[in-house]
Design a protein around this motif. Structure first.
Motif, mmCIF file in Angstrom:
data_model
loop_
_atom_site.group_PDB
_atom_site.id
_atom_site.type_symbol
_atom_site.label_atom_id
_atom_site.label_comp_id
_atom_site.label_asym_id
_atom_site.label_seq_id
_atom_site.Cartn_x
_atom_site.Cartn_y
_atom_site.Cartn_z
ATOM 1 N N PRO A 97 0.817 -1.233 0.000
ATOM 2 C CA PRO A 97 0.000 0.000 0.000
ATOM 3 C C PRO A 97 0.842 1.270 0.000
ATOM 4 N N LEU A 98 1.982 1.231 0.702
ATOM 5 C CA LEU A 98 2.873 2.388 0.769
ATOM 6 C C LEU A 98 4.287 1.890 1.058
ATOM 7 N N LYS A 99 5.204 2.179 0.170
ATOM 8 C CA LYS A 99 6.585 1.773 0.375
ATOM 9 C C LYS A 99 7.256 2.780 1.294
ATOM 10 N N GLY A 100 7.671 2.322 2.469
ATOM 11 C CA GLY A 100 8.293 3.239 3.421
ATOM 12 C C GLY A 100 8.818 2.497 4.636
ATOM 13 N N MET A 101 8.899 3.220 5.748
ATOM 14 C CA MET A 101 9.449 2.668 6.990
ATOM 15 C C MET A 101 8.332 2.516 8.017
ATOM 16 N N ILE A 102 8.300 1.369 8.675
ATOM 17 C CA ILE A 102 7.296 1.105 9.709
ATOM 18 C C ILE A 102 7.761 1.722 11.027
ATOM 19 N N THR A 103 6.953 2.613 11.573
ATOM 20 C CA THR A 103 7.293 3.289 12.821
ATOM 21 C C THR A 103 6.559 2.713 14.032
ATOM 22 N N ASN A 104 5.479 1.986 13.787
ATOM 23 C CA ASN A 104 4.715 1.390 14.891
ATOM 24 C C ASN A 104 4.155 0.055 14.401
ATOM 25 N N LYS A 105 4.593 -1.042 15.021
ATOM 26 C CA LYS A 105 4.237 -2.375 14.550
ATOM 27 C C LYS A 105 2.900 -2.844 15.107
ATOM 28 N N PHE A 106 2.427 -3.944 14.557
ATOM 29 C CA PHE A 106 1.205 -4.606 15.013
ATOM 30 C C PHE A 106 1.439 -5.173 16.418
ATOM 31 N N ASN A 107 0.550 -4.830 17.362
ATOM 32 C CA ASN A 107 0.727 -5.265 18.744
ATOM 33 C C ASN A 107 -0.643 -5.389 19.406
ATOM 34 N N VAL A 108 -1.063 -6.634 19.627
ATOM 35 C CA VAL A 108 -2.389 -6.870 20.222
ATOM 36 C C VAL A 108 -2.423 -6.416 21.670
ATOM 37 N N GLN A 109 -1.295 -6.578 22.408
ATOM 38 C CA GLN A 109 -1.260 -6.200 23.822
ATOM 39 C C GLN A 109 -1.507 -4.708 24.018
ATOM 40 N N SER A 110 -0.981 -3.884 23.137
ATOM 41 C CA SER A 110 -1.183 -2.433 23.238
ATOM 42 C C SER A 110 -2.389 -1.961 22.440
ATOM 43 N N ASN A 111 -3.182 -2.917 21.935
ATOM 44 C CA ASN A 111 -4.396 -2.615 21.172
ATOM 45 C C ASN A 111 -4.089 -1.828 19.897
ATOM 46 N N HIS A 112 -2.899 -2.025 19.352
ATOM 47 C CA HIS A 112 -2.545 -1.409 18.062
ATOM 48 C C HIS A 112 -2.599 -2.499 17.002
ATOM 49 N N ARG A 113 -3.790 -2.706 16.427
ATOM 50 C CA ARG A 113 -4.009 -3.797 15.480
ATOM 51 C C ARG A 113 -3.762 -3.308 14.061
ATOM 52 N N ALA A 114 -2.597 -2.729 13.844
ATOM 53 C CA ALA A 114 -2.258 -2.170 12.539
ATOM 54 C C ALA A 114 -0.758 -1.924 12.494
ATOM 55 N N VAL A 115 -0.295 -1.453 11.346
ATOM 56 C CA VAL A 115 1.085 -0.980 11.218
ATOM 57 C C VAL A 115 1.032 0.462 10.737
ATOM 58 N N ASP A 116 1.911 1.304 11.277
ATOM 59 C CA ASP A 116 2.031 2.693 10.849
ATOM 60 C C ASP A 116 3.238 2.800 9.930
ATOM 61 N N VAL A 117 3.020 3.284 8.717
ATOM 62 C CA VAL A 117 4.069 3.360 7.702
ATOM 63 C C VAL A 117 4.285 4.822 7.324
ATOM 64 N N VAL A 118 5.551 5.256 7.348
ATOM 65 C CA VAL A 118 5.914 6.628 6.967
ATOM 66 C C VAL A 118 6.583 6.586 5.609
#
Length: 287
Positions: free
Chosen positions: A172-193
């Motif tokens: 979807p976007l070629k870049g750098m991942i700044t925040n990974k998928f993490n169920v424990q922290s309720n971040h069910r996604a990846v943040d890509v810059v």
């Protein structure tokens, strides 16, 4: 001539020599004496007075004595002034955020869509300590609709059993991942810059099931794909597709942005769902 004579007499008086003598009161012997002129006396007292003034200024400027001067603040008062200035600055920022938030609610109630979201995250607040309390009926209603669309099956079966690993996903976007998928922290996604104004591409062929604005995540677009897959793209600057549009894998659907109250900077918040279960996009997509 008379003026010149007066000046000469004045100069002569200044230069006239005198002797200051100190006698012993008992023997009347001379204990100490010094030759003086009026000019020397004036010079001595003038320099002495200047040094006294300079000494007084230095004492006031570089010692705690200055705190005894009426109207001059003490160290505690100065610290309190600085602390209050910081509090006032933070209060002004919070008032600006509140006014901006109320303006967005008013625009949504009137049926319009905010065009230029100008919210900027307060970087002075540590990310881990950031607490956001909000309640927006419009956003909650939209979220319920999206949850129903994502919940494609009542049975919670393992996504791996659908052979998702055999599906080729477009990046979807070629870049750098700044925040990974993490169920424990309720971040069910990846943040890509990525680069500014980068295009956001569809990961698979599919249909747009939602394309609009939410207060928390800004411009959002949801795509329904085969194999009970749903991909989600949030915080976009602009959406290029509408609900019901058919898209191809790799086709541009949005422009990367920094919209929504929960954004931390320009990036893509990408989610991948299978039959109502969030899965880690990094296991299937090489960003």
């Amino acid at each position: 001539m008379a003026k010149k004579e007066k000046k000469k007499k004045l100069i002569e008086k200044l230069k006239n020599r005198y002797r200051l003598i100190i006698y012993n009161d008992s023997t009347y012997q001379t204990a100490w004496s010094i030759k003086l002129t009026r000019l020397k006396v004036f010079t001595f007292f003038g320099i002495g007075g200047l040094l006294l003034v300079l000494f007084t200024i230095l004492m006031i400027a570089y010692t705690p004595i200055r705190e005894f001067i009426p109207g001059y603040p003490s160290s505690k008062v100065r610290q309190l002034i600085v602390h209050n200035a910081v509090l006032v600055d933070s209060l002004e920022e919070q008032l600006h955020i509140r006014d901006n938030y109320f303006d967005k609610i008013r625009i949504l109630i009137e049926g319009d869509v905010p065009q230029d979201p100008d919210f900027v995250a307060d970087t002075a607040i540590p990310k881990n300590n950031l607490e956001i309390n909000y309640y927006n009926h419009d956003s909650v209603f939209k979220q319920k609709i999206l949850e129903e669309q994502l919940n494609l099956s009542i049975q919670k079966e393992n996504p791996q059993s659908r052979n998702i690993a055999n599906i080729h996903f477009f990046v979807p976007l070629k870049g750098m991942i700044t925040n990974k998928f993490n169920v424990q922290s309720n971040h069910r996604a990846v943040d890509v810059v990525g680069l500014p104004n980068s295009r956001i591409s569809a990961v698979l062929d599919g249909t747009v099931i939602f394309a609009g604005w939410t207060a928390e995540t800004g411009y959002v677009i949801y795509l329904q794909h085969e194999s009970d897959l749903v991909s989600v793209y949030k915080h976009n600057a602009e959406l290029l597709k509408d609900v019901g549009d058919k898209v191809k894998a790799g086709e541009a659907i949005a422009i990367m942005g920094n919209t929504g109250e929960l954004t931390t900077g320009p990036h893509l918040h990408f989610e991948l769902w299978n039959r109502g279960i969030a899965i880690d996009p990094e296991k299937y997509i090489d960003f």
